[in-house]
Scaffold this motif. Structure first.
Motif, PDB file in Angstrom:
ATOM      1  N   ALA A 248       0.856  -1.189   0.000  1.00  0.00           N
ATOM      2  CA  ALA A 248       0.000   0.000   0.000  1.00  0.00           C
ATOM      3  C   ALA A 248       0.887   1.231   0.000  1.00  0.00           C
ATOM      4  O   ALA A 248       2.063   1.173   0.376  1.00  0.00           O
ATOM      5  N   LEU A 249       0.321   2.376  -0.405  1.00  0.00           N
ATOM      6  CA  LEU A 249       1.109   3.600  -0.501  1.00  0.00           C
ATOM      7  C   LEU A 249       1.679   4.019   0.856  1.00  0.00           C
ATOM      8  O   LEU A 249       2.751   4.617   0.932  1.00  0.00           O
ATOM      9  N   HIS A 250       0.952   3.725   1.938  1.00  0.00           N
ATOM     10  CA  HIS A 250       1.397   4.153   3.265  1.00  0.00           C
ATOM     11  C   HIS A 250       2.317   3.134   3.943  1.00  0.00           C
ATOM     12  O   HIS A 250       2.671   3.317   5.096  1.00  0.00           O
ATOM     13  N   ASP A 251       2.696   2.082   3.242  1.00  0.00           N
ATOM     14  CA  ASP A 251       3.572   1.068   3.843  1.00  0.00           C
ATOM     15  C   ASP A 251       4.945   1.619   4.202  1.00  0.00           C
ATOM     16  O   ASP A 251       5.627   1.094   5.080  1.00  0.00           O
ATOM     17  N   THR A 252       5.360   2.661   3.535  1.00  0.00           N
ATOM     18  CA  THR A 252       6.690   3.221   3.802  1.00  0.00           C
ATOM     19  C   THR A 252       6.695   4.138   5.028  1.00  0.00           C
ATOM     20  O   THR A 252       7.767   4.527   5.503  1.00  0.00           O
ATOM     21  N   LEU A 253       5.517   4.461   5.537  1.00  0.00           N
ATOM     22  CA  LEU A 253       5.432   5.354   6.699  1.00  0.00           C
ATOM     23  C   LEU A 253       5.711   4.586   7.980  1.00  0.00           C
ATOM     24  O   LEU A 253       5.172   3.503   8.195  1.00  0.00           O
ATOM     25  N   ALA A 254       6.539   5.154   8.842  1.00  0.00           N
ATOM     26  CA  ALA A 254       6.795   4.510  10.131  1.00  0.00           C
ATOM     27  C   ALA A 254       5.541   4.538  10.988  1.00  0.00           C
ATOM     28  O   ALA A 254       5.268   3.614  11.755  1.00  0.00           O
ATOM     29  N   CYS A 255       4.755   5.626  10.862  1.00  0.00           N
ATOM     30  CA  CYS A 255       3.519   5.780  11.634  1.00  0.00           C
ATOM     31  C   CYS A 255       2.362   5.960  10.648  1.00  0.00           C
ATOM     32  O   CYS A 255       2.010   7.084  10.295  1.00  0.00           O
ATOM     33  N   PRO A 256       1.742   4.878  10.201  1.00  0.00           N
ATOM     34  CA  PRO A 256       0.703   4.977   9.178  1.00  0.00           C
ATOM     35  C   PRO A 256      -0.655   5.432   9.689  1.00  0.00           C
ATOM     36  O   PRO A 256      -1.491   5.869   8.911  1.00  0.00           O
ATOM     37  N   GLY A 257      -0.892   5.336  11.009  1.00  0.00           N
ATOM     38  CA  GLY A 257      -2.188   5.680  11.568  1.00  0.00           C
ATOM     39  C   GLY A 257      -2.144   6.923  12.441  1.00  0.00           C
ATOM     40  O   GLY A 257      -1.231   7.743  12.347  1.00  0.00           O
ATOM     41  N   ASP A 258      -3.126   7.054  13.327  1.00  0.00           N
ATOM     42  CA  ASP A 258      -3.241   8.191  14.236  1.00  0.00           C
ATOM     43  C   ASP A 258      -2.109   8.145  15.264  1.00  0.00           C
ATOM     44  O   ASP A 258      -1.969   7.164  16.001  1.00  0.00           O
ATOM     45  N   SER A 259      -1.308   9.202  15.324  1.00  0.00           N
ATOM     46  CA  SER A 259      -0.162   9.218  16.237  1.00  0.00           C
ATOM     47  C   SER A 259      -0.594   9.197  17.703  1.00  0.00           C
ATOM     48  O   SER A 259       0.182   8.810  18.575  1.00  0.00           O
ATOM     49  N   GLY A 260      -1.837   9.597  17.984  1.00  0.00           N
ATOM     50  CA  GLY A 260      -2.330   9.587  19.353  1.00  0.00           C
ATOM     51  C   GLY A 260      -2.586   8.197  19.894  1.00  0.00           C
ATOM     52  O   GLY A 260      -2.777   8.027  21.102  1.00  0.00           O
ATOM     53  N   TYR A 261      -2.594   7.207  19.004  1.00  0.00           N
ATOM     54  CA  TYR A 261      -2.797   5.810  19.416  1.00  0.00           C
ATOM     55  C   TYR A 261      -1.642   4.916  18.975  1.00  0.00           C
ATOM     56  O   TYR A 261      -1.657   3.706  19.230  1.00  0.00           O
ATOM     57  N   ALA A 262      -0.654   5.495  18.322  1.00  0.00           N
ATOM     58  CA  ALA A 262       0.449   4.713  17.763  1.00  0.00           C
ATOM     59  C   ALA A 262       1.352   4.155  18.852  1.00  0.00           C
ATOM     60  O   ALA A 262       1.530   4.770  19.909  1.00  0.00           O
ATOM     61  N   PRO A 263       1.964   3.005  18.601  1.00  0.00           N
ATOM     62  CA  PRO A 263       2.975   2.492  19.531  1.00  0.00           C
ATOM     63  C   PRO A 263       4.208   3.383  19.493  1.00  0.00           C
ATOM     64  O   PRO A 263       4.484   4.035  18.469  1.00  0.00           O
ATOM     65  N   PRO A 264       4.966   3.448  20.582  1.00  0.00           N
ATOM     66  CA  PRO A 264       6.071   4.410  20.656  1.00  0.00           C
ATOM     67  C   PRO A 264       7.126   4.245  19.570  1.00  0.00           C
ATOM     68  O   PRO A 264       7.660   5.243  19.079  1.00  0.00           O
ATOM     69  N   GLU A 265       7.432   3.011  19.188  1.00  0.00           N
ATOM     70  CA  GLU A 265       8.503   2.829  18.201  1.00  0.00           C
ATOM     71  C   GLU A 265       8.185   3.527  16.886  1.00  0.00           C
ATOM     72  O   GLU A 265       9.086   3.993  16.179  1.00  0.00           O
ATOM     73  N   GLN A 266       6.889   3.622  16.535  1.00  0.00           N
ATOM     74  CA  GLN A 266       6.518   4.303  15.293  1.00  0.00           C
ATOM     75  C   GLN A 266       6.802   5.800  15.376  1.00  0.00           C
ATOM     76  O   GLN A 266       7.241   6.409  14.408  1.00  0.00           O
ATOM     77  N   LEU A 267       6.568   6.383  16.539  1.00  0.00           N
ATOM     78  CA  LEU A 267       6.814   7.818  16.708  1.00  0.00           C
ATOM     79  C   LEU A 267       8.296   8.149  16.648  1.00  0.00           C
ATOM     80  O   LEU A 267       8.675   9.271  16.310  1.00  0.00           O
ATOM     81  N   TYR A 268       9.128   7.168  16.990  1.00  0.00           N
ATOM     82  CA  TYR A 268      10.580   7.367  16.946  1.00  0.00           C
ATOM     83  C   TYR A 268      11.185   6.896  15.615  1.00  0.00           C
ATOM     84  O   TYR A 268      12.403   6.912  15.441  1.00  0.00           O
ATOM     85  N   GLY A 269      10.333   6.470  14.694  1.00  0.00           N
ATOM     86  CA  GLY A 269      10.808   6.067  13.372  1.00  0.00           C
ATOM     87  C   GLY A 269      11.499   4.729  13.334  1.00  0.00           C
ATOM     88  O   GLY A 269      12.208   4.416  12.367  1.00  0.00           O
ATOM     89  N   TYR A 270      11.290   3.905  14.375  1.00  0.00           N
ATOM     90  CA  TYR A 270      11.936   2.587  14.422  1.00  0.00           C
ATOM     91  C   TYR A 270      11.068   1.568  13.693  1.00  0.00           C
ATOM     92  O   TYR A 270       9.869   1.452  13.953  1.00  0.00           O
ATOM     93  N   THR A 271      11.653   0.816  12.784  1.00  0.00           N
ATOM     94  CA  THR A 271      10.929  -0.212  12.052  1.00  0.00           C
ATOM     95  C   THR A 271      11.747  -1.493  12.001  1.00  0.00           C
ATOM     96  O   THR A 271      12.969  -1.472  12.172  1.00  0.00           O
ATOM     97  N   THR A 272      11.058  -2.595  11.780  1.00  0.00           N
ATOM     98  CA  THR A 272      11.723  -3.887  11.580  1.00  0.00           C
ATOM     99  C   THR A 272      11.215  -4.476  10.272  1.00  0.00           C
ATOM    100  O   THR A 272      10.202  -4.034   9.708  1.00  0.00           O
ATOM    101  N   ASN A 273      11.890  -5.496   9.796  1.00  0.00           N
ATOM    102  CA  ASN A 273      11.467  -6.157   8.565  1.00  0.00           C
ATOM    103  C   ASN A 273      10.329  -7.148   8.806  1.00  0.00           C
ATOM    104  O   ASN A 273       9.680  -7.598   7.869  1.00  0.00           O
ATOM    105  N   SER A 274      10.098  -7.494  10.067  1.00  0.00           N
ATOM    106  CA  SER A 274       9.069  -8.475  10.411  1.00  0.00           C
ATOM    107  C   SER A 274       7.687  -7.842  10.372  1.00  0.00           C
ATOM    108  O   SER A 274       7.426  -6.836  11.037  1.00  0.00           O
TER     109      SER A 274
END
Length: 265
Positions: free
Chosen positions: A106-132
């Motif tokens: 999907a177009l938003h797959d490249t985003l670390a935080c694809p959803g609402d930041s107010g409910y996002a897990p912390p790693e997404q807000l810090y730009g941390y991603t894994t391949n899993s």
């Protein structure tokens, strides 16, 4: 009608553009007769534990259905939970606009935080991603389920509660280092939050609710989920186990609410 996940109907329209029909797809969701959860709680915040656990159980059922089909929702929040009183489902997940699939990009797959930041897990807000897919996307859904629990019980999201206890120099907007380096501070804040909210949870379900919050909202995405499920199969966060635990709590809450009502009368 699918439990936990709103039924959808895919349509193809052909509007005219320059006199020529141009086909495009759109999705129609069933109408939630009580509106979404956010609007319902704006109308009345006086909801009992049986209702709260019923909502959480049905949402967990919907997430489990998505995950079994290799799909992550990625934007679970009260406004994306429909409340139904016309059938036995009680609540269903809406809006797959930010969903992603292990099989289709999907177009938003490249985003670390694809959803609402107010409910996002912390790693997404810090730009941390894994391949899993499980650690990056499915575990994010689980965090948002835990955040929904936090909202229903404490009227605040998990990420706001946790980051509110982290020193400002370690907030996402102020941190330029690695997530692994800031993680200990987030874990300390997470533990502090759980300790502070513990007295607010009814004693009969306190241990189970704290356990769900601890496992669902763990700041470390590599550990998030049911520990036994993680140990048996690293590619599983054990969503089916959360479904069972929330179902058990919903049934017990019904009894607790009836007993409380009987005592008042």
């Amino acid at each position: 009608m699918v439990r936990g996940l709103a039924s959808v109907e895919t349509k193809i329209a052909e509007p005219l553009m320059g006199g020529m029909p141009v086909p495009f797809c759109y999705v129609i969701f069933e109408v939630a007769d009580q509106g979404d959860l956010r609007k319902m709680l704006h109308r009345t915040s006086d909801v009992d534990l049986a209702f709260k656990f019923k909502i959480l159980h049905e949402v967990a059922v919907g997430l489990n259905q998505l995950h079994k089909n290799r799909i992550a929702h990625q934007d679970l929040k009260p406004s994306n939970v429909g409340v139904f009183q016309s059938d036995s489902a009680s609540a269903k997940i809406l809006d797959l606009g930010r969903a992603t699939s292990l099989d289709f990009s999907a177009l938003h797959d490249t985003l670390a935080c694809p959803g609402d930041s107010g409910y996002a897990p912390p790693e997404q807000l810090y730009g941390y991603t894994t391949n899993s897919f499980v650690d990056r996307r499915a575990s994010g859904d689980l965090f948002q389920l835990g955040s929904l629990l936090s909202f229903l019980f404490f009227w605040q999201t998990a990420i706001c509660e946790v980051l509110g206890r982290v020193p400002q120099e370690f907030w996402p907007q102020n941190w330029s280092g690695k997530y692994e380096d800031v993680l200990p501070y987030i874990q300390e804040a997470f533990a502090q939050w759980l300790e502070e909210v513990e007295p607010q949870i009814p004693e009969w379900c306190r241990r189970e609710v704290l356990e769900i919050l601890c496992q669902a909202c763990d700041p470390d995405p590599l550990r998030r989920g049911d520990p036994k499920a993680r140990m048996q199969r690293p590619t599983s966060i054990g969503m089916d186990r959360f479904v069972g635990r929330l179902n058990n709590l919903a049934r017990r809450a019904e009894v607790a609410v009836r007993l409380a009502g009987a005592k008042k009368n």
